[in-house]
Design a protein around this motif. Sequence first.
Motif, PDB file in Angstrom:
ATOM      1  N   ASP A 141      10.199 -27.488  -5.835  1.00 47.52           N
ATOM      2  CA  ASP A 141      11.328 -28.135  -6.500  1.00 47.52           C
ATOM      3  C   ASP A 141      12.408 -28.637  -5.556  1.00 47.52           C
ATOM      4  O   ASP A 141      13.309 -29.360  -5.988  1.00 47.52           O
ATOM      5  CB  ASP A 141      11.977 -27.164  -7.499  1.00 47.52           C
ATOM      6  N   ARG A 191      19.080 -37.444 -15.057  1.00 49.63           N
ATOM      7  CA  ARG A 191      18.236 -36.936 -16.139  1.00 49.63           C
ATOM      8  C   ARG A 191      17.415 -38.094 -16.693  1.00 49.63           C
ATOM      9  O   ARG A 191      17.964 -39.135 -17.080  1.00 49.63           O
ATOM     10  CB  ARG A 191      19.063 -36.304 -17.256  1.00 49.63           C
ATOM     11  N   ASP A 196      14.842 -38.890 -19.686  1.00 47.51           N
ATOM     12  CA  ASP A 196      14.311 -38.408 -20.961  1.00 47.51           C
ATOM     13  C   ASP A 196      12.990 -39.110 -21.232  1.00 47.51           C
ATOM     14  O   ASP A 196      12.958 -40.304 -21.538  1.00 47.51           O
ATOM     15  CB  ASP A 196      15.314 -38.686 -22.078  1.00 47.51           C
ATOM     16  N   HIS A 228      16.960 -31.282  -5.515  1.00 46.52           N
ATOM     17  CA  HIS A 228      16.458 -30.098  -6.206  1.00 46.52           C
ATOM     18  C   HIS A 228      16.167 -30.451  -7.662  1.00 46.52           C
ATOM     19  O   HIS A 228      17.027 -30.987  -8.367  1.00 46.52           O
ATOM     20  CB  HIS A 228      17.470 -28.956  -6.150  1.00 46.52           C
ATOM     21  N   ARG A 229      14.958 -30.167  -8.091  1.00 44.56           N
ATOM     22  CA  ARG A 229      14.562 -30.447  -9.461  1.00 44.56           C
ATOM     23  C   ARG A 229      14.917 -29.253 -10.338  1.00 44.56           C
ATOM     24  O   ARG A 229      14.434 -28.133 -10.112  1.00 44.56           O
ATOM     25  CB  ARG A 229      13.066 -30.734  -9.527  1.00 44.56           C
ATOM     26  N   LEU A 230      15.784 -29.494 -11.321  1.00 47.63           N
ATOM     27  CA  LEU A 230      16.202 -28.435 -12.230  1.00 47.63           C
ATOM     28  C   LEU A 230      15.181 -28.199 -13.332  1.00 47.63           C
ATOM     29  O   LEU A 230      15.148 -27.125 -13.931  1.00 47.63           O
ATOM     30  CB  LEU A 230      17.552 -28.793 -12.863  1.00 47.63           C
ATOM     31  N   GLY A 231      14.383 -29.214 -13.625  1.00 45.37           N
ATOM     32  CA  GLY A 231      13.387 -29.130 -14.675  1.00 45.37           C
ATOM     33  C   GLY A 231      12.549 -30.379 -14.646  1.00 45.37           C
ATOM     34  O   GLY A 231      12.693 -31.235 -13.759  1.00 45.37           O
ATOM     35  N   PRO A 232      11.655 -30.562 -15.601  1.00 43.89           N
ATOM     36  CA  PRO A 232      10.785 -31.740 -15.604  1.00 43.89           C
ATOM     37  C   PRO A 232      11.553 -33.055 -15.677  1.00 43.89           C
ATOM     38  O   PRO A 232      11.057 -34.077 -15.220  1.00 43.89           O
ATOM     39  CB  PRO A 232       9.924 -31.535 -16.859  1.00 43.89           C
ATOM     40  N   GLU A 233      12.767 -33.017 -16.248  1.00 42.84           N
ATOM     41  CA  GLU A 233      13.505 -34.262 -16.466  1.00 42.84           C
ATOM     42  C   GLU A 233      14.839 -34.318 -15.731  1.00 42.84           C
ATOM     43  O   GLU A 233      15.551 -35.311 -15.846  1.00 42.84           O
ATOM     44  CB  GLU A 233      13.753 -34.461 -17.971  1.00 42.84           C
ATOM     45  N   GLU A 234      15.199 -33.283 -14.975  1.00 41.83           N
ATOM     46  CA  GLU A 234      16.526 -33.223 -14.365  1.00 41.83           C
ATOM     47  C   GLU A 234      16.413 -32.926 -12.870  1.00 41.83           C
ATOM     48  O   GLU A 234      15.546 -32.156 -12.444  1.00 41.83           O
ATOM     49  CB  GLU A 234      17.366 -32.129 -15.026  1.00 41.83           C
ATOM     50  N   ARG A 235      17.336 -33.516 -12.125  1.00 37.94           N
ATOM     51  CA  ARG A 235      17.402 -33.216 -10.692  1.00 37.94           C
ATOM     52  C   ARG A 235      18.826 -33.468 -10.195  1.00 37.94           C
ATOM     53  O   ARG A 235      19.569 -34.279 -10.763  1.00 37.94           O
ATOM     54  CB  ARG A 235      16.406 -34.051  -9.895  1.00 37.94           C
TER      55      ARG A 235
END
Length: 696
Positions: free
Chosen positions: A216, A300, A302, A252-259
Amino acid sequence: MRSPGALFSLALAAAATLHAGEARPQPAGRPAGEPAGAGEPAGTEAAQAPGAAPAEPPAPVVTEGQAAAPAGIEVTVEGNRAPPGSVSLTRRDVRELPGALGDPYRAIEIQPGVTSIASGMPYYYIRGAPPGNIGYFFNGIQVPLLFHVGAGPSVIPAAMVQRVEMHLGPYPADIGRLAGAAIEAESAPPSDVWRGEGSLRFVDLGGVVEGPMDSDTHVLVGGRYAAGAALTSALVPSVDVGYADYQGRMTHRLGPEERITVFAFGAYDYLASIGEEGGAEATDVLLDSDFHRLDMRYDRDDAASGARVRSALTLGLDRSRGVGVESAEAWKLNARMSLARPILGGRALVRVGVDAAVDRYVVTPRPSSSDGEPGDGTSTEEDTPAEGTAQLDESFPELFRSRLDLALGAWADALLVLDERSTITPGVRVDHYTSLGKSALAVDPRIVGRFGIGDHVRLIPAFGLASQLPGLAPLPALQIGGIPGGLQRSLQSSFGVEVDAGPVNLSATVFRQATFGLSDPIGTGRGTTLSTERFLTRSLGDTYGLELGARGALRRDMFFLASYTLSRSTRTRGGSTIPSAYDRTHVAHLALLYDLGGGWRAGIRHVFYTGFPADEAAPGRPPSEHPDRVAPFYRLDMRLSKRWALGARSYLGLVFDVQNATLAKEVFDVSCDDSGCTPRKIGPITMPGLAIEGGF
């Protein structure tokens, strides 16, 4: 008194030495035997042989972050890339162009509509707009000083640049506060494998390394240092020079859709002329500056709706010393938010955004010679301004004052797909400026279309307004305060045609750009006077002309780029209309790039432009509407490179890139008196680049 042309010549002399050993190649297509990925970051376009025709894009259904693409242009779905009326140069175009010395922003010189101040000087008039009205951006962050010591290597390493776009105007609505043109460079996405590139020249060394810390988190570090500055000064005794830059990025990727992304970069530059005055050595500082940027952004994407949201905050510090003022600092804060969302079943993309900029200027004027006690014995050579700076010391404290400036902006545009070949993009931008108790409001609408006629012809009309504060040469922390004379307002219009003829793309554009209240101290008239009046003088700038361009494959191992600009640029002031001091009627470029096989690459470029007006603004000299012209200039650039594969992904390369291989001299200024004007030549200025570079 040192004229602006003389300052340019000194910068060119320094650059000629700085570029010795310079080049950072990237082949236009992977040479035979080179391993996949060697020297190419993950996420760049697929390698394509010089003779291969570009892939035809699908029907223009818009998804988030994608602009409907013209036929024959390969698009990376990452942001609003290559909008109609703009020019896009890929990483390989930038690095393979002879005479560009591997610098990403120098490659725009070959495009139609671009006129150099002088050969090798990487500051341009674009459709008549002066250098102070040209904005340079890297990943959406404006760069205050683009080239080391004025004409040296770029402060942004080519290893970080995937694409360069030139917006001649009108440009996308998210770009504002410029009345000329905008140049954007975009970095490649973070690499999923560790990779690095470096170069060694006898004047400096630098490199970039990046890779994943985990699944990530990705990091990048890079920089350049003029380790051979002492050698440069020894080769050019009249010049003292030094520079350095740095880059660092963490994603840094916070999740599949956020960084989140944190990016820091900056540069330091010093350039001075050394001579004798009164029997003692005197130093005339031409540039002593540094700048720093820290950008933090949240993205982000979506997947369900195709929407993209971005929030960003940029902190900055710009500093200049010894040029007209003792010191100038600008503390900068820029915040921006944007939303892009496809609507109407993916047939339109709507983008909206807001931004705010707060700039705190702290300016310390030079101490006057009367500040010391007469006869106290404390006066030194350093207390006396060097020759050519006295008028700057008088005018700069009036132009650049300590203050707090505020700019607020909002913008919106919509990419509308009319059919499978046609799009139209209306937009508007609103900006409000405040400085030294003065305020100004700008409302800038714009509209650009692309209309396909069959599969191979496209019509591109464009019309818009653009506004900007009073401009000057791009120097850190030196922005004219108080909005004297109001905003510059530019009316930008053009009509272009693009034609695909097999592997060759042809373009033709007629344009007219009129700027009301134009601030152009070097283009309104030549002369040695550097008074406040010269910097605050306004005029009506009018430029019109024809731009022709062609690029494509002559055969599989040979690629060419060609451009021609026929234009007229004038300045109207006090009821008199005269040509711009840098008006050149004809500008032409032709470049041929060869794949010789076996890892060898070669290129050659010819540059031609006609002379500027042989006239000088001076007291008692009425300007001429039809002055004589100085001699035209011809230049030949050459490039040869060889790359050896050392392993699956590692390589070693040797590059020789020379600008002005024929040692041509150029007229850079004129000196006038009652008997007439005498051209002043410089050179030959030849910028050889010899570098050992490698990567993995």
